[in-house]
Design a protein around this motif. Structure first.
Motif, PDB file in Angstrom:
ATOM      1  N   LEU A   1       0.827  -1.199   0.000  1.00 16.83           N
ATOM      2  CA  LEU A   1       0.000   0.000   0.000  1.00 16.83           C
ATOM      3  C   LEU A   1       0.867   1.257   0.000  1.00 16.83           C
ATOM      4  O   LEU A   1       0.593   2.227  -0.712  1.00 16.83           O
ATOM      5  N   SER A   2       1.918   1.256   0.790  1.00 18.35           N
ATOM      6  CA  SER A   2       2.813   2.411   0.830  1.00 18.35           C
ATOM      7  C   SER A   2       3.456   2.655  -0.527  1.00 18.35           C
ATOM      8  O   SER A   2       3.587   3.799  -0.968  1.00 18.35           O
ATOM      9  N   ALA A   3       3.864   1.565  -1.195  1.00 23.92           N
ATOM     10  CA  ALA A   3       4.476   1.720  -2.516  1.00 23.92           C
ATOM     11  C   ALA A   3       3.482   2.299  -3.514  1.00 23.92           C
ATOM     12  O   ALA A   3       3.822   3.159  -4.333  1.00 23.92           O
ATOM     13  N   ALA A   4       2.235   1.824  -3.453  1.00 29.16           N
ATOM     14  CA  ALA A   4       1.216   2.324  -4.370  1.00 29.16           C
ATOM     15  C   ALA A   4       0.926   3.797  -4.117  1.00 29.16           C
ATOM     16  O   ALA A   4       0.805   4.601  -5.046  1.00 29.16           O
ATOM     17  N   VAL A   5       0.814   4.162  -2.839  1.00 29.22           N
ATOM     18  CA  VAL A   5       0.555   5.562  -2.500  1.00 29.22           C
ATOM     19  C   VAL A   5       1.705   6.440  -2.969  1.00 29.22           C
ATOM     20  O   VAL A   5       1.515   7.521  -3.536  1.00 29.22           O
ATOM     21  N   SER A   6       2.938   5.981  -2.738  1.00 29.71           N
ATOM     22  CA  SER A   6       4.107   6.750  -3.167  1.00 29.71           C
ATOM     23  C   SER A   6       4.114   6.942  -4.678  1.00 29.71           C
ATOM     24  O   SER A   6       4.378   8.040  -5.186  1.00 29.71           O
ATOM     25  N   GLU A   7       3.796   5.871  -5.405  1.00 30.81           N
ATOM     26  CA  GLU A   7       3.751   5.952  -6.862  1.00 30.81           C
ATOM     27  C   GLU A   7       2.648   6.903  -7.315  1.00 30.81           C
ATOM     28  O   GLU A   7       2.820   7.695  -8.239  1.00 30.81           O
ATOM     29  N   PHE A   8       1.503   6.839  -6.633  1.00 32.14           N
ATOM     30  CA  PHE A   8       0.366   7.686  -7.014  1.00 32.14           C
ATOM     31  C   PHE A   8       0.664   9.159  -6.773  1.00 32.14           C
ATOM     32  O   PHE A   8       0.328  10.011  -7.588  1.00 32.14           O
ATOM     33  N   LEU A   9       1.285   9.461  -5.629  1.00 32.36           N
ATOM     34  CA  LEU A   9       1.573  10.860  -5.313  1.00 32.36           C
ATOM     35  C   LEU A   9       2.492  11.497  -6.346  1.00 32.36           C
ATOM     36  O   LEU A   9       2.485  12.713  -6.527  1.00 32.36           O
TER      37      LEU A   9
ATOM     38  N   GLU B   1      -1.648   5.805 -24.007  1.00 37.31           N
ATOM     39  CA  GLU B   1      -1.400   7.199 -24.380  1.00 37.31           C
ATOM     40  C   GLU B   1      -1.101   8.077 -23.179  1.00 37.31           C
ATOM     41  O   GLU B   1      -0.879   9.277 -23.324  1.00 37.31           O
ATOM     42  N   ALA B   2      -1.109   7.500 -21.982  1.00 35.62           N
ATOM     43  CA  ALA B   2      -0.862   8.265 -20.756  1.00 35.62           C
ATOM     44  C   ALA B   2       0.641   8.474 -20.558  1.00 35.62           C
ATOM     45  O   ALA B   2       1.463   7.753 -21.128  1.00 35.62           O
ATOM     46  N   PRO B   3       1.046   9.442 -19.745  1.00 29.74           N
ATOM     47  CA  PRO B   3       2.468   9.656 -19.441  1.00 29.74           C
ATOM     48  C   PRO B   3       3.081   8.436 -18.768  1.00 29.74           C
ATOM     49  O   PRO B   3       2.362   7.622 -18.164  1.00 29.74           O
ATOM     50  N   PRO B   4       4.402   8.293 -18.840  1.00 31.53           N
ATOM     51  CA  PRO B   4       5.063   7.108 -18.265  1.00 31.53           C
ATOM     52  C   PRO B   4       4.745   6.886 -16.789  1.00 31.53           C
ATOM     53  O   PRO B   4       4.525   5.748 -16.369  1.00 31.53           O
ATOM     54  N   ALA B   5       4.717   7.937 -15.989  1.00 34.02           N
ATOM     55  CA  ALA B   5       4.459   7.770 -14.560  1.00 34.02           C
ATOM     56  C   ALA B   5       3.063   7.190 -14.327  1.00 34.02           C
ATOM     57  O   ALA B   5       2.865   6.359 -13.431  1.00 34.02           O
ATOM     58  N   VAL B   6       2.103   7.599 -15.130  1.00 33.44           N
ATOM     59  CA  VAL B   6       0.741   7.065 -14.996  1.00 33.44           C
ATOM     60  C   VAL B   6       0.709   5.599 -15.401  1.00 33.44           C
ATOM     61  O   VAL B   6       0.070   4.772 -14.749  1.00 33.44           O
ATOM     62  N   ARG B   7       1.419   5.269 -16.477  1.00 36.48           N
ATOM     63  CA  ARG B   7       1.444   3.874 -16.933  1.00 36.48           C
ATOM     64  C   ARG B   7       2.060   2.973 -15.870  1.00 36.48           C
ATOM     65  O   ARG B   7       1.590   1.839 -15.642  1.00 36.48           O
ATOM     66  N   ARG B   8       3.097   3.460 -15.175  1.00 37.50           N
ATOM     67  CA  ARG B   8       3.732   2.657 -14.124  1.00 37.50           C
ATOM     68  C   ARG B   8       2.760   2.416 -12.976  1.00 37.50           C
ATOM     69  O   ARG B   8       2.659   1.305 -12.449  1.00 37.50           O
ATOM     70  N   PHE B   9       2.057   3.458 -12.580  1.00 36.10           N
ATOM     71  CA  PHE B   9       1.104   3.313 -11.470  1.00 36.10           C
ATOM     72  C   PHE B   9      -0.018   2.348 -11.840  1.00 36.10           C
ATOM     73  O   PHE B   9      -0.384   1.468 -11.050  1.00 36.10           O
ATOM     74  N   VAL B  10      -0.569   2.482 -13.043  1.00 33.93           N
ATOM     75  CA  VAL B  10      -1.666   1.607 -13.465  1.00 33.93           C
ATOM     76  C   VAL B  10      -1.177   0.161 -13.543  1.00 33.93           C
ATOM     77  O   VAL B  10      -1.885  -0.770 -13.141  1.00 33.93           O
ATOM     78  N   ALA B  11       0.057  -0.047 -14.049  1.00 33.23           N
ATOM     79  CA  ALA B  11       0.605  -1.402 -14.131  1.00 33.23           C
ATOM     80  C   ALA B  11       0.760  -2.009 -12.741  1.00 33.23           C
ATOM     81  O   ALA B  11       0.446  -3.192 -12.514  1.00 33.23           O
ATOM     82  N   MET B  12       1.237  -1.212 -11.788  1.00 31.20           N
ATOM     83  CA  MET B  12       1.379  -1.703 -10.417  1.00 31.20           C
ATOM     84  C   MET B  12       0.020  -2.071  -9.836  1.00 31.20           C
ATOM     85  O   MET B  12      -0.146  -3.124  -9.194  1.00 31.20           O
ATOM     86  N   ALA B  13      -0.979  -1.211 -10.066  1.00 32.53           N
ATOM     87  CA  ALA B  13      -2.314  -1.481  -9.531  1.00 32.53           C
ATOM     88  C   ALA B  13      -2.898  -2.757 -10.129  1.00 32.53           C
ATOM     89  O   ALA B  13      -3.465  -3.596  -9.415  1.00 32.53           O
ATOM     90  N   ARG B  14      -2.751  -2.926 -11.448  1.00 29.42           N
ATOM     91  CA  ARG B  14      -3.315  -4.110 -12.092  1.00 29.42           C
ATOM     92  C   ARG B  14      -2.635  -5.378 -11.603  1.00 29.42           C
ATOM     93  O   ARG B  14      -3.275  -6.431 -11.448  1.00 29.42           O
ATOM     94  N   GLU B  15      -1.334  -5.304 -11.362  1.00 28.14           N
ATOM     95  CA  GLU B  15      -0.603  -6.472 -10.874  1.00 28.14           C
ATOM     96  C   GLU B  15      -1.162  -6.938  -9.528  1.00 28.14           C
ATOM     97  O   GLU B  15      -1.215  -8.137  -9.249  1.00 28.14           O
ATOM     98  N   LYS B  16      -1.592  -5.974  -8.707  1.00 29.90           N
ATOM     99  CA  LYS B  16      -2.150  -6.308  -7.395  1.00 29.90           C
ATOM    100  C   LYS B  16      -3.651  -6.573  -7.451  1.00 29.90           C
ATOM    101  O   LYS B  16      -4.254  -6.922  -6.434  1.00 29.90           O
TER     102      LYS B  16
END
Length: 505
Positions: free
Chosen positions: A96-104, A122-137
């Protein structure tokens, strides 16, 4: 939860116990509440009563004891939520902490992605990383829900259960492009778009959350090319809407809340076309009051409230509104010192228990009272600091009125849009009043007797008083407050006499 809390507050129990049970309701989503036997029995009884009122199945023998084979609806709900609670318990603190940190690190671009109607690729790289992390979980951010629903409908079409219904979209002025496209697609069936959009562009106040008032404006004006350009995809606007007679605009002009003079007053802030017509003739004007200090403004408002209480109004029919909760702090302190009951109104809180015998004065932000009304409304702190002109710094609250964009056309357009939304916010506040409206500010004299650095909101500084729907006072001391309140009381006597004579029923 809302039904349960409403059931709680209908009970005549001590407030401390109500708050404890409310906390238990909020805590039970992830963990069973640690209630003693007495409280658990009361909680269970209330939930059964709530389910019965909602028409849910509560079959079973009477009394608190319900055998396993005849569980009440509340217990069935509890069992059904077990997989959710089990999944929640597996969420580790580090994940959860990692996800929050990525989201912020991408919250702004992420919100823009959710409102864009475009794929994550089509989203920026930081958004793609966060979405990928969320989907993995196996997680889904709540802001993505409309976009995910829209993408599903785009891929698979409208599910059968949703086809052929007539849809009604309320508060249409506060939708964003993704939400509107989703509703347009759901409502389109067999060559028709069965959709009613209800809204008031002059009350579009959620631009900071991504809402786009231009969507409603384009619908109202039948500007189909502009509307299509605002939607995420070219095929989002159904052909049936574009054809002749495919979009019918029905202006609602008969007004049932405010008196005629108050409608006239807030129409000076945002003119209606066609104009509103109140069914309540006459009434008091809106009072515009300039005070020399913050303390005088607080004293003015309290004396106005006391005057209306002396005239028979319940405290529960009075309110004090401001742009932010910080602007209300001084008023809360003085109400408490004066022994006047009050309650804060917030977006997500349940209604407070009634305070016998005359209710409580409502204190709230303008956003929190959307869709709400009251007999006596005092809108306070309607001023801004004219020194906050640094375009490089963020403009908070009303201070947006001292910005221009600094010669940058794109920034100037953004500033103008924010200023327009603040004017609509003022209109929304004014239109909460049924019978009495006070608009006040505090403009202390500058250093060495110079001009004050605070200013009235521009639209209030130039209100036209010739029509008789606005009256102004200047408050420089205690005597001015007494004179102003006495004049309002005299005006109220005159209005009451006109009503008795049949001139203004």
């Amino acid at each position: 939860e809302d039904l349960a809390l409403r059931a709680l507050f209908e009970q005549k129990w001590p407030e401390e116990r109500l708050r404890r049970l409310q906390a238990a309701f909020r805590a039970q989503v992830l963990h069973p509440p640690p209630l003693d036997g007495k409280d658990f029995g009361a909680l269970r009884h209330l939930c059964k009563d709530m389910c019965a009122k909602a028409g849910l199945n509560t079959a079973g023998p009477q009394g608190d004891r319900v055998p396993d084979e005849a569980k009440c609806a509340y217990e069935q709900e509890w069992d059904c939520m077990e997989p959710l609670r089990a999944a929640a318990r597996k969420v580790s603190h580090s994940d959860l902490s990692a996800a929050v940190s990525e989201f912020l690190g991408c919250s702004g671009p992420f919100d823009a992605y959710c409102r864009s109607g475009k794929g994550v690729e089509e989203a920026p790289p930081a958004v793609r990383r966060f979405v990928a992390m969320a989907r993995e979980k196996g997680w889904l951010h709540i802001n993505e829900v409309p976009l995910q629903a829209l993408e599903k409908v785009r891929r698979e079409g409208v599910p059968p259960a949703f086809q052929g219904a007539h849809y009604l979209l309320d508060e249409g002025q506060d939708t964003d492009a993704v939400q509107l496209e989703l509703v347009l697609r759901l409502a389109s069936h067999a060559g028709e778009c069965r959709l009613t959009v209800v809204g008031d562009v002059d009350q579009a106040i959620y631009g900071f959350r991504g809402a786009n008032a231009r969507l409603m404006e384009a619908l109202k004006a039948k500007q189909f090319d502009e509307l299509a350009a605002l939607l995420p995809r070219d095929d989002a606007l159904p052909p049936s809407v574009r054809r002749a007679g495919g979009l019918v605009c029905v202006p609602l002009t008969e007004h049932h809340r405010s008196t005629t003079r108050l409608v006239c007053a807030y129409s000076l802030v945002r003119a209606k076309d066609p104009p509103l017509r109140s069914v309540h003739a006459g009434g008091l004007p809106a009072y515009r009051v300039r005070c020399e200090s913050d303390a005088l403004e607080v004293r003015l408002v309290l004396d106005q409230l006391r005057m209306w209480r002396d005239r028979g109004k319940a405290w529960g029919e009075m309110s004090v509104l401001a742009l932010s909760s910080g602007h209300l702090t001084d008023f809360m302190d003085e109400l408490k010192n004066a022994g006047i009951p009050y309650a804060e109104r917030k977006d997500k809180d349940p209604p407070p228990p009634p305070h016998p015998p005359y209710g409580r004065v409502t204190l709230g932000t303008i956003h929190s009272v959307k869709g709400w009304e009251c007999d006596v409304v005092c809108v306070v702190r309607l001023n801004y600091d004219s020194t906050k002109t640094d375009e490089a710094q963020p403009a908070f609250g009303w201070s947006i009125f001292c910005r221009s964009g600094g010669g940058d056309p794109a920034l100037a357009d953004k500033v103008q849009a924010q200023q327009l939304e603040k004017v609509r916010l003022l209109y929304t506040a004014m239109s909460r009043a049924r019978r009495f409206l006070s608009l006040s500010c505090a403009l202390p004299t500058g250093r060495n007797g110079g001009e004050p650095t605070r200013r009235w909101l521009p639209v209030l500084a130039t209100l036209d008083e010739t029509g008789g729907c606005v009256k102004s006072f200047a408050v420089r001391g205690e005597a001015d407050i007494s004179r102003a309140v006495a004049e309002v009381s005299a005006d109220a006597d005159a209005v009451a006499a006109e009503a008795r004579d049949g001139a203004h029923p």
